[in-house]
Write a protein that holds these residues in place. Structure first.
Motif, PDB file in Angstrom:
ATOM      1  N   VAL A 204       5.742  16.903   5.780  1.00 44.92           N
ATOM      2  CA  VAL A 204       5.912  15.482   5.468  1.00 44.92           C
ATOM      3  C   VAL A 204       6.901  14.808   6.412  1.00 44.92           C
ATOM      4  O   VAL A 204       7.083  13.595   6.354  1.00 44.92           O
ATOM      5  N   GLY A 205       7.562  15.596   7.294  1.00 42.28           N
ATOM      6  CA  GLY A 205       8.475  15.012   8.273  1.00 42.28           C
ATOM      7  C   GLY A 205       9.768  14.497   7.678  1.00 42.28           C
ATOM      8  O   GLY A 205      10.286  13.461   8.112  1.00 42.28           O
ATOM      9  N   ASP A 206      10.310  15.224   6.686  1.00 42.28           N
ATOM     10  CA  ASP A 206      11.559  14.813   6.035  1.00 42.28           C
ATOM     11  C   ASP A 206      12.688  15.727   6.499  1.00 42.28           C
ATOM     12  O   ASP A 206      12.731  16.912   6.152  1.00 42.28           O
ATOM     13  N   VAL A 207      13.617  15.170   7.282  1.00 37.09           N
ATOM     14  CA  VAL A 207      14.692  15.975   7.865  1.00 37.09           C
ATOM     15  C   VAL A 207      15.621  16.554   6.800  1.00 37.09           C
ATOM     16  O   VAL A 207      16.152  17.654   6.957  1.00 37.09           O
ATOM     17  N   TRP A 208      15.810  15.814   5.678  1.00 34.84           N
ATOM     18  CA  TRP A 208      16.754  16.276   4.662  1.00 34.84           C
ATOM     19  C   TRP A 208      16.177  17.408   3.828  1.00 34.84           C
ATOM     20  O   TRP A 208      16.933  18.179   3.223  1.00 34.84           O
ATOM     21  N   ILE A 209      14.860  17.499   3.748  1.00 36.69           N
ATOM     22  CA  ILE A 209      14.249  18.646   3.080  1.00 36.69           C
ATOM     23  C   ILE A 209      14.187  19.838   4.032  1.00 36.69           C
ATOM     24  O   ILE A 209      14.437  20.984   3.656  1.00 36.69           O
ATOM     25  N   THR A 210      13.884  19.565   5.299  1.00 43.81           N
ATOM     26  CA  THR A 210      13.684  20.638   6.276  1.00 43.81           C
ATOM     27  C   THR A 210      14.986  21.360   6.636  1.00 43.81           C
ATOM     28  O   THR A 210      15.050  22.599   6.611  1.00 43.81           O
ATOM     29  N   THR A 211      16.028  20.597   6.977  1.00 42.80           N
ATOM     30  CA  THR A 211      17.252  21.194   7.518  1.00 42.80           C
ATOM     31  C   THR A 211      17.886  22.254   6.616  1.00 42.80           C
ATOM     32  O   THR A 211      18.145  23.375   7.063  1.00 42.80           O
ATOM     33  N   PRO A 212      18.135  21.956   5.330  1.00 38.85           N
ATOM     34  CA  PRO A 212      18.778  22.987   4.503  1.00 38.85           C
ATOM     35  C   PRO A 212      17.898  24.205   4.286  1.00 38.85           C
ATOM     36  O   PRO A 212      18.397  25.313   4.078  1.00 38.85           O
ATOM     37  N   ASN A 213      16.580  24.000   4.337  1.00 37.48           N
ATOM     38  CA  ASN A 213      15.696  25.123   4.082  1.00 37.48           C
ATOM     39  C   ASN A 213      15.533  26.041   5.288  1.00 37.48           C
ATOM     40  O   ASN A 213      15.193  27.220   5.130  1.00 37.48           O
ATOM     41  N   VAL A 214      15.793  25.532   6.495  1.00 43.72           N
ATOM     42  CA  VAL A 214      15.877  26.423   7.662  1.00 43.72           C
ATOM     43  C   VAL A 214      17.012  27.410   7.437  1.00 43.72           C
ATOM     44  O   VAL A 214      16.854  28.636   7.590  1.00 43.72           O
ATOM     45  N   LEU A 215      18.174  26.882   7.044  1.00 48.13           N
ATOM     46  CA  LEU A 215      19.320  27.745   6.767  1.00 48.13           C
ATOM     47  C   LEU A 215      19.088  28.580   5.515  1.00 48.13           C
ATOM     48  O   LEU A 215      19.575  29.709   5.412  1.00 48.13           O
ATOM     49  N   GLY A 216      18.338  28.024   4.568  1.00 52.80           N
ATOM     50  CA  GLY A 216      18.033  28.771   3.349  1.00 52.80           C
ATOM     51  C   GLY A 216      17.243  30.039   3.630  1.00 52.80           C
ATOM     52  O   GLY A 216      17.495  31.081   3.029  1.00 52.80           O
ATOM     53  N   VAL A 217      16.278  29.950   4.543  1.00 54.15           N
ATOM     54  CA  VAL A 217      15.497  31.133   4.925  1.00 54.15           C
ATOM     55  C   VAL A 217      16.416  32.187   5.539  1.00 54.15           C
ATOM     56  O   VAL A 217      16.331  33.382   5.209  1.00 54.15           O
ATOM     57  N   ILE A 218      17.318  31.736   6.414  1.00 54.42           N
ATOM     58  CA  ILE A 218      18.256  32.670   7.066  1.00 54.42           C
ATOM     59  C   ILE A 218      19.195  33.303   6.043  1.00 54.42           C
ATOM     60  O   ILE A 218      19.411  34.525   6.027  1.00 54.42           O
ATOM     61  N   LEU A 219      19.761  32.485   5.162  1.00 54.41           N
ATOM     62  CA  LEU A 219      20.698  32.989   4.153  1.00 54.41           C
ATOM     63  C   LEU A 219      19.995  33.901   3.147  1.00 54.41           C
ATOM     64  O   LEU A 219      20.553  34.922   2.712  1.00 54.41           O
TER      65      LEU A 219
END
Length: 253
Positions: A204-219
């Motif tokens: 959907v192109g939402d930076v606020w949904i995408t950004t924390p979940n990139v780190l969420g996958v790593i964490l």
């Protein structure tokens, strides 16, 4: 809210399906502490579990609820976070009720601290939302855009904190070489939830949904690696209702 990237057409059916699949998996994350709290209720003590994951989940969900109230049209994530806020509120209350410190005085201090954090975060989210929306009341579009940006920024921060929160017991895990108080279901669901919401945010192109979940996958992956390393560690019996002296000084964040 305008898309942060992408020129492709967003298929409402795909968005809806992915959104509701993500919702179902996320509710699984919110339900994953149930075995932990059944143990807490059975033992009538919070043992050496940390309240931090449940506090972060509560504040995270509240901010996302505010964000999706401002950014209308995303029913799935709004519904998800309403459920998450309600469940984490219940968990926090159970934790406060059954918490036992080293002394009666420390118990009351810790209980008061958890309540203050929760109420302070909830009040801040509500006041911030109201101020951001009405600050530029003569320009409704501008005020909503401003509210969307700042709420998204805060929600992303607490989303990352929620994903990282199971690591709050990492010192205990390393010290004892045991994952007894690092619940596996919470770590597994953290990885799964962040993965599906990452896909949704990218689509959907939402930076606020995408950004924390990139780190969420790593964490989430980091938590699973740590759990795998220490999975065969010892299980420690508690010496008394307040916890063993081995853990007493390192169990809380």
């Amino acid at each position: 809210m305008p898309r942060s990237w992408g020129t492709w057409d967003i298929d409402p059916d795909v968005k809806g399906i992915v959104g509701w699949v993500a919702t179902a998996i996320t509710i699984g994350l919110f339900l994953s502490p149930v075995p932990t709290f059944l143990k807490i209720v059975r033992e009538k003590s919070t043992l050496d579990f940390s309240y931090f994951p449940y506090l972060m989940t509560f504040l995270n969900c509240l901010l996302w609820v505010c964000y999706f109230i401002v950014n209308t049209g995303q029913t799935a994530p709004l519904s998800t976070n309403i459920v998450g806020a309600a469940l984490s509120f219940i968990y926090l209350n159970l934790f406060i009720f059954f918490y036992q410190g080293a002394t009666p005085g420390s118990t009351k201090v810790e209980q008061a601290k958890i309540i203050a954090y929760a109420l302070g975060g909830a009040g801040t989210a509500a006041i911030l939302t109201a101020l951001l929306i009405h600050f530029n009341h003569d320009d409704y579009a501008a005020s909503m855009s401003s509210a969307s940006f700042y709420l998204g920024l805060l929600a992303a921060f607490f989303n990352i904190a929620m994903y990282a929160s199971p690591l709050s017991v990492i010192r205990l895990v390393i010290t004892t070489k045991s994952v007894e108080f690092m619940p596996l279901p919470l770590s597994v669901m953290t990885f799964m939830v962040s993965s599906i919401w990452l896909f949704f945010g990218l689509y959907v192109g939402d930076v606020w949904i995408t950004t924390p979940n990139v780190l969420g996958v790593i964490l989430g992956a980091a938590q699973l690696i740590i759990w795998t390393i220490y999975r065969n560690g010892p299980t420690h019996a508690r010496d008394d209702d307040h916890g063993s002296s081995e853990y007493a000084s390192i169990r809380d964040p």
